[in-house]
Design a protein around this motif. Structure first.
Motif, PDB file in Angstrom:
ATOM      1  N   ALA A  94       0.838  -1.212   0.000  1.00 32.70           N
ATOM      2  CA  ALA A  94       0.000   0.000   0.000  1.00 32.70           C
ATOM      3  C   ALA A  94       0.871   1.259   0.000  1.00 32.70           C
ATOM      4  O   ALA A  94       0.570   2.224  -0.721  1.00 32.70           O
ATOM      5  CB  ALA A  94      -0.926  -0.014   1.210  1.00 32.70           C
ATOM      6  N   LEU A  95       1.943   1.255   0.778  1.00 32.83           N
ATOM      7  CA  LEU A  95       2.844   2.405   0.810  1.00 32.83           C
ATOM      8  C   LEU A  95       3.484   2.634  -0.554  1.00 32.83           C
ATOM      9  O   LEU A  95       3.550   3.766  -1.039  1.00 32.83           O
ATOM     10  CB  LEU A  95       3.927   2.219   1.883  1.00 32.83           C
ATOM     11  N   ILE A  96       3.908   1.571  -1.191  1.00 28.89           N
ATOM     12  CA  ILE A  96       4.508   1.683  -2.532  1.00 28.89           C
ATOM     13  C   ILE A  96       3.520   2.326  -3.498  1.00 28.89           C
ATOM     14  O   ILE A  96       3.882   3.223  -4.268  1.00 28.89           O
ATOM     15  CB  ILE A  96       4.984   0.313  -3.043  1.00 28.89           C
ATOM     16  N   GLU A  97       2.278   1.885  -3.469  1.00 30.50           N
ATOM     17  CA  GLU A  97       1.274   2.433  -4.384  1.00 30.50           C
ATOM     18  C   GLU A  97       1.022   3.916  -4.123  1.00 30.50           C
ATOM     19  O   GLU A  97       0.821   4.681  -5.063  1.00 30.50           O
ATOM     20  CB  GLU A  97      -0.028   1.630  -4.312  1.00 30.50           C
ATOM     21  N   LEU A  98       1.061   4.332  -2.867  1.00 29.87           N
ATOM     22  CA  LEU A  98       0.867   5.753  -2.557  1.00 29.87           C
ATOM     23  C   LEU A  98       2.067   6.596  -2.988  1.00 29.87           C
ATOM     24  O   LEU A  98       1.911   7.776  -3.315  1.00 29.87           O
ATOM     25  CB  LEU A  98       0.611   5.939  -1.059  1.00 29.87           C
ATOM     26  N   LEU A  99       3.250   5.997  -3.001  1.00 26.06           N
ATOM     27  CA  LEU A  99       4.453   6.740  -3.409  1.00 26.06           C
ATOM     28  C   LEU A  99       4.689   6.704  -4.920  1.00 26.06           C
ATOM     29  O   LEU A  99       5.434   7.515  -5.448  1.00 26.06           O
ATOM     30  CB  LEU A  99       5.676   6.200  -2.666  1.00 26.06           C
ATOM     31  N   ARG A 100       4.032   5.784  -5.604  1.00 24.54           N
ATOM     32  CA  ARG A 100       4.246   5.612  -7.050  1.00 24.54           C
ATOM     33  C   ARG A 100       4.052   6.911  -7.846  1.00 24.54           C
ATOM     34  O   ARG A 100       4.858   7.222  -8.729  1.00 24.54           O
ATOM     35  CB  ARG A 100       3.359   4.496  -7.585  1.00 24.54           C
ATOM     36  N   PRO A 101       3.022   7.727  -7.568  1.00 30.44           N
ATOM     37  CA  PRO A 101       2.838   8.963  -8.351  1.00 30.44           C
ATOM     38  C   PRO A 101       4.010   9.947  -8.251  1.00 30.44           C
ATOM     39  O   PRO A 101       4.191  10.777  -9.135  1.00 30.44           O
ATOM     40  CB  PRO A 101       1.565   9.576  -7.763  1.00 30.44           C
ATOM     41  N   TYR A 102       4.808   9.856  -7.201  1.00 28.99           N
ATOM     42  CA  TYR A 102       5.953  10.768  -7.051  1.00 28.99           C
ATOM     43  C   TYR A 102       7.136  10.341  -7.918  1.00 28.99           C
ATOM     44  O   TYR A 102       8.016  11.138  -8.187  1.00 28.99           O
ATOM     45  CB  TYR A 102       6.397  10.831  -5.582  1.00 28.99           C
ATOM     46  N   GLY A 103       7.145   9.085  -8.332  1.00 28.66           N
ATOM     47  CA  GLY A 103       8.230   8.557  -9.149  1.00 28.66           C
ATOM     48  C   GLY A 103       9.182   7.718  -8.317  1.00 28.66           C
ATOM     49  O   GLY A 103      10.002   8.249  -7.579  1.00 28.66           O
ATOM     50  N   ILE A 104       9.046   6.411  -8.433  1.00 31.02           N
ATOM     51  CA  ILE A 104       9.910   5.497  -7.683  1.00 31.02           C
ATOM     52  C   ILE A 104      11.188   5.282  -8.479  1.00 31.02           C
ATOM     53  O   ILE A 104      11.146   4.925  -9.648  1.00 31.02           O
ATOM     54  CB  ILE A 104       9.195   4.165  -7.410  1.00 31.02           C
ATOM     55  N   LYS A 105      12.315   5.490  -7.824  1.00 32.14           N
ATOM     56  CA  LYS A 105      13.616   5.304  -8.466  1.00 32.14           C
ATOM     57  C   LYS A 105      14.179   3.920  -8.193  1.00 32.14           C
ATOM     58  O   LYS A 105      14.743   3.285  -9.079  1.00 32.14           O
ATOM     59  CB  LYS A 105      14.597   6.377  -7.999  1.00 32.14           C
ATOM     60  N   GLU A 106      14.063   3.439  -6.943  1.00 33.99           N
ATOM     61  CA  GLU A 106      14.571   2.123  -6.569  1.00 33.99           C
ATOM     62  C   GLU A 106      13.758   1.567  -5.414  1.00 33.99           C
ATOM     63  O   GLU A 106      13.268   2.323  -4.579  1.00 33.99           O
ATOM     64  CB  GLU A 106      16.030   2.204  -6.097  1.00 33.99           C
ATOM     65  N   ILE A 107      13.668   0.230  -5.374  1.00 29.34           N
ATOM     66  CA  ILE A 107      13.029  -0.477  -4.262  1.00 29.34           C
ATOM     67  C   ILE A 107      13.916  -1.649  -3.890  1.00 29.34           C
ATOM     68  O   ILE A 107      14.398  -2.377  -4.764  1.00 29.34           O
ATOM     69  CB  ILE A 107      11.628  -1.011  -4.643  1.00 29.34           C
ATOM     70  N   ALA A 108      14.077  -1.869  -2.582  1.00 36.37           N
ATOM     71  CA  ALA A 108      14.727  -3.079  -2.069  1.00 36.37           C
ATOM     72  C   ALA A 108      13.867  -3.596  -0.915  1.00 36.37           C
ATOM     73  O   ALA A 108      13.459  -2.830  -0.045  1.00 36.37           O
ATOM     74  CB  ALA A 108      16.142  -2.778  -1.587  1.00 36.37           C
ATOM     75  N   ARG A 109      13.571  -4.897  -0.959  1.00 38.38           N
ATOM     76  CA  ARG A 109      12.771  -5.532   0.093  1.00 38.38           C
ATOM     77  C   ARG A 109      13.522  -6.739   0.613  1.00 38.38           C
ATOM     78  O   ARG A 109      14.185  -7.437  -0.153  1.00 38.38           O
ATOM     79  CB  ARG A 109      11.419  -5.978  -0.469  1.00 38.38           C
ATOM     80  N   THR A 110      13.384  -7.008   1.906  1.00 34.63           N
ATOM     81  CA  THR A 110      14.103  -8.128   2.504  1.00 34.63           C
ATOM     82  C   THR A 110      13.418  -9.459   2.294  1.00 34.63           C
ATOM     83  O   THR A 110      14.053 -10.495   2.391  1.00 34.63           O
ATOM     84  CB  THR A 110      14.241  -7.942   4.023  1.00 34.63           C
ATOM     85  N   GLY A 111      12.139  -9.457   2.056  1.00 35.34           N
ATOM     86  CA  GLY A 111      11.377 -10.692   2.124  1.00 35.34           C
ATOM     87  C   GLY A 111      10.899 -10.864   3.558  1.00 35.34           C
ATOM     88  O   GLY A 111      11.318 -10.145   4.464  1.00 35.34           O
ATOM     89  N   VAL A 112      10.032 -11.814   3.764  1.00 35.48           N
ATOM     90  CA  VAL A 112       9.383 -12.004   5.061  1.00 35.48           C
ATOM     91  C   VAL A 112      10.331 -12.673   6.047  1.00 35.48           C
ATOM     92  O   VAL A 112      11.050 -13.603   5.693  1.00 35.48           O
ATOM     93  CB  VAL A 112       8.112 -12.871   4.890  1.00 35.48           C
TER      94      VAL A 112
END
Length: 163
Positions: free
Chosen positions: A133-151
């Motif tokens: 949900a946070l990613i989707e809210l930030l998407r309009p600003y322009g996402i440059k990079e994402i890193a996720r650890t996994g669960v």
């Protein structure tokens, strides 16, 4: 059905490769895998998220137990557990957008961990749906990079009633 497996293993080279190979041979896609120290010296905990029916997952657990470096396998899916994931996300953010972005991330208990001249990096932890949900809210600003650890996950403590 989604399954979260907690696998206690010897902290030895190639254990991760053997576990992932075993799952791959059985045609399981690993949605996420995280490995780190456990509470016992010399042992690591792997948390593996995958999908499969109950019968197949039972077979996978039996196969994992056959690996010499596997000490214990626990399917957290059928028990109360705490699951968390870490997200780092870099968003385009000129000076005019920074306050607005800070307002977006605040309800998620996320933190701004780096600011550049034209971007911000946000750190958030939580369940997968919250981070999505946070990613989707930030998407309009322009996402440059994402890193996720996994669960990563642990079973919840069971509260004992007074008798």
């Amino acid at each position: 059905m989604r399954h979260v497996l907690s696998v206690l293993v010897n902290d030895q080279p190639r254990v991760l490769a053997r576990v992932s190979t075993l799952l791959g041979r059985r045609n399981f896609n690993i949605e996420s895998i995280s490995v780190g120290e456990s509470e016992e010296k010399g042992l690591s905990r792997m948390v593996i998220v995958t999908h499969g029916d109950e019968r197949t997952m039972e077979q996978v657990q039996k196969q994992l137990h056959k690996l010499i470096d596997v000490i214990k396998v626990h399917d957290l899916s059928n028990h109360p557990a705490v699951e968390r994931e870490l997200l780092l996300i870099k968003v385009e953010a000129g000076p005019a957008a920074r306050m607005e972005i800070s307002g977006v991330v605040e309800p998620f208990r996320a933190a701004v961990v780096d600011v550049g001249s034209q971007n911000m990096m946000v750190q958030a932890t939580g369940e997968r749906a919250k981070l999505d949900a946070l990613i989707e809210l930030l998407r309009p600003y322009g996402i440059k990079e994402i890193a996720r650890t996994g669960v990563t996950a642990l079973s919840r403590s069971m509260v004992q009633g007074n008798s």
